[in-house]
Motif scaffolding. Sequence first.
Motif, PDB file in Angstrom:
ATOM      1  N   ILE A 120      24.975 -55.066 -64.695  1.00  0.00           N
ATOM      2  CA  ILE A 120      24.222 -54.894 -65.719  1.00  0.00           C
ATOM      3  C   ILE A 120      24.493 -55.795 -67.064  1.00  0.00           C
ATOM      4  O   ILE A 120      23.603 -56.176 -67.878  1.00  0.00           O
ATOM      5  N   GLY A 121      25.810 -56.110 -67.053  1.00  0.00           N
ATOM      6  CA  GLY A 121      26.272 -56.979 -68.372  1.00  0.00           C
ATOM      7  C   GLY A 121      25.844 -58.556 -68.151  1.00  0.00           C
ATOM      8  O   GLY A 121      26.080 -59.188 -69.336  1.00  0.00           O
ATOM      9  N   ASN A 122      25.519 -58.747 -67.145  1.00  0.00           N
ATOM     10  CA  ASN A 122      25.039 -60.343 -66.717  1.00  0.00           C
ATOM     11  C   ASN A 122      23.863 -60.635 -67.324  1.00  0.00           C
ATOM     12  O   ASN A 122      22.857 -60.315 -67.145  1.00  0.00           O
ATOM     13  N   SER A 123      24.064 -61.689 -68.228  1.00  0.00           N
ATOM     14  CA  SER A 123      22.764 -62.120 -68.817  1.00  0.00           C
ATOM     15  C   SER A 123      21.851 -62.534 -68.081  1.00  0.00           C
ATOM     16  O   SER A 123      20.608 -62.823 -68.162  1.00  0.00           O
ATOM     17  N   GLU A 124      22.171 -63.269 -66.757  1.00  0.00           N
ATOM     18  CA  GLU A 124      21.087 -63.727 -65.757  1.00  0.00           C
ATOM     19  C   GLU A 124      20.555 -62.695 -65.293  1.00  0.00           C
ATOM     20  O   GLU A 124      19.057 -62.834 -65.131  1.00  0.00           O
ATOM     21  N   VAL A 125      20.977 -61.430 -65.225  1.00  0.00           N
ATOM     22  CA  VAL A 125      20.032 -60.313 -64.760  1.00  0.00           C
ATOM     23  C   VAL A 125      19.118 -59.986 -65.665  1.00  0.00           C
ATOM     24  O   VAL A 125      18.000 -59.560 -65.294  1.00  0.00           O
ATOM     25  N   TRP A 126      19.595 -60.051 -67.018  1.00  0.00           N
ATOM     26  CA  TRP A 126      18.553 -59.845 -68.030  1.00  0.00           C
ATOM     27  C   TRP A 126      17.373 -60.758 -68.266  1.00  0.00           C
ATOM     28  O   TRP A 126      16.132 -60.355 -68.383  1.00  0.00           O
ATOM     29  N   ILE A 127      17.865 -61.988 -68.024  1.00  0.00           N
ATOM     30  CA  ILE A 127      16.688 -62.905 -68.070  1.00  0.00           C
ATOM     31  C   ILE A 127      15.854 -62.863 -66.854  1.00  0.00           C
ATOM     32  O   ILE A 127      14.590 -63.099 -66.987  1.00  0.00           O
ATOM     33  N   ILE A 146      10.695 -60.937 -64.830  1.00  0.00           N
ATOM     34  CA  ILE A 146       9.811 -60.210 -63.730  1.00  0.00           C
ATOM     35  C   ILE A 146       8.812 -59.334 -64.734  1.00  0.00           C
ATOM     36  O   ILE A 146       7.575 -59.427 -64.334  1.00  0.00           O
ATOM     37  N   ALA A 147       9.300 -58.856 -65.813  1.00  0.00           N
ATOM     38  CA  ALA A 147       8.226 -58.011 -66.872  1.00  0.00           C
ATOM     39  C   ALA A 147       7.294 -58.854 -67.098  1.00  0.00           C
ATOM     40  O   ALA A 147       5.914 -58.289 -67.376  1.00  0.00           O
ATOM     41  N   LEU A 148       7.577 -60.098 -67.691  1.00  0.00           N
ATOM     42  CA  LEU A 148       6.519 -60.958 -68.314  1.00  0.00           C
ATOM     43  C   LEU A 148       5.415 -61.177 -67.174  1.00  0.00           C
ATOM     44  O   LEU A 148       4.306 -61.223 -67.492  1.00  0.00           O
ATOM     45  N   VAL A 149       5.912 -61.873 -65.952  1.00  0.00           N
ATOM     46  CA  VAL A 149       4.898 -62.396 -65.027  1.00  0.00           C
ATOM     47  C   VAL A 149       4.150 -61.053 -64.398  1.00  0.00           C
ATOM     48  O   VAL A 149       2.792 -61.572 -64.289  1.00  0.00           O
ATOM     49  N   ALA A 150       4.807 -60.039 -64.083  1.00  0.00           N
ATOM     50  CA  ALA A 150       4.332 -58.921 -63.363  1.00  0.00           C
ATOM     51  C   ALA A 150       3.085 -58.233 -64.391  1.00  0.00           C
ATOM     52  O   ALA A 150       1.893 -57.840 -63.932  1.00  0.00           O
TER      53      ALA A 150
END
Length: 526
Positions: free
Chosen positions: A246-253, A258-262
Amino acid sequence: MFKHIKNDLPASIVVFFVALPLCLGIALASGAPLFSGLIAGIIGGIVVGSLSGSHIGVSGPAAGLAAIVLTAIGTLGGFENFLVAVVLGGLIQIVFSILKAGVIAYYFPSSVIKGMLTGIGIIIILKQIPHFFGYNSNFSFFQTDGETTVSGIFNALNFISPGATLIAVIALAILILWDKVLSKKSKIFQLVQGPLVAVVVGILYFVFTNGNSEWGINEKLLVSVPIPESIESLGNLLSFPNFAVIGNSEVWITAFTIALVASLETLLCVEATDKLDPDKRTTPTNKELLAQGVGNSISGLLGGLPVTQVIVRSSANIQSGGRTKASAIIHGFFLLISVILIPRLLNMIPLSVLASILFLVGYKLAKPALFKKMYGLGWKQFIPFTVTVFGIVFTDLLIGIGLGLMVGIVVILLKSYQNSHFLHIEDKSNGKHRIKMTLAEEVTFFNKGAILKELDSLPNDTYLELNLLNTRFLDNDIIEILEDFALKAKQRNIDIQLVSKRGVEENPSSYIEFFRTRPKSTLSLS
């Protein structure tokens, strides 16, 4: 919610048969476990359907996210790591709903929304042609073998399966007969829907021709649902997120993507389904974002793909007579029950039969009559509509919509440029041209070019009447143009008369001062 159950129950059966292969196909195209697509379909039906404010929208895994999912699974180092991004993406969507971001849905022109529906309809038809002829068992919107849609169609014609094609033709005939004739004859044909009959006939055909080398259907051309050995083993098909990353920046990106496109895909689908709704009900967009956010978080926790509201399932629901959210919820329970109780029966359904069902869905979205109707509305509607259609068909959903929106904005700017003023040349008296220029109700910096062009083209020795009686808003950019023109007018022997609510004024400096003394926040002439 169950007031219209006689309409919603048969519609939910149709949506179930449409959703089942799409859930599997999108999971396959996403490089994810097949069961993850079914989980997303179940969550989209039961959870999102229950929380949503949409009466006829149906949610589930979306083809538009498949490319993002495929890339993210590899980038994040595995499906379990990717599921963390799905959970976080759902939480971000909940934040979007709190921030009232759903309002963005109201800023897309109807021509672009109609173009989106038509483009998706054409894609549905094109993508189902290979399956109709029994070629390529990967039931997906994305080719993973390097082929294009066109090459897939031509290859299908070279590898026709006689059995799959025959039952597809029979199924299509049943659907057309049911839709055009039988459904109007008796209520029994409205309760028992044509797609259900087509699927049953397809299963019977497979059973009776199984083993026939010429007319039988290869198992690769059938629906493929994972079969749990027992209720206990059903849990083994689930995947769970690895929150250690969860601390991986790639996960947050990835989560934000996903949130934006969905969210965008959902809002566009909401706008489209509301237009298709026979009762013309309006979906509360912020509530929809909340429902999608909760659904995505739960889907990620249980090992499912991201979900959005999906136009294919939603339009199938509407066209099958669905009236309330009950049809979406029931279809989710059908997916759940079928996976547990009858997976082997589902695996007898020919994909070519499901292609026939989707043919009809695609045709109703992309009827030739719609092109004629949009053309009749004029080029301002037809061009953004056409650009959106071709953009979606030849690129993808979001790019096509973006192109249509850009063209729509250009059309608005062009019409704004043209409609800033009306120029009327009356006559020539006393050696001077009499020209009347009437400004529009609102004149902004969009109109600078048009007004400047007209003023600069005025001949010397002109009597200009500038009519502002109907003008309620004048941008500061236009005031500057008029200020500059007042200086040029003296040199070119142009007399200016201002007609406004203050009366008639002959002094150019007077009207400039009038504009300059207006409040800068509004520059209102009312």
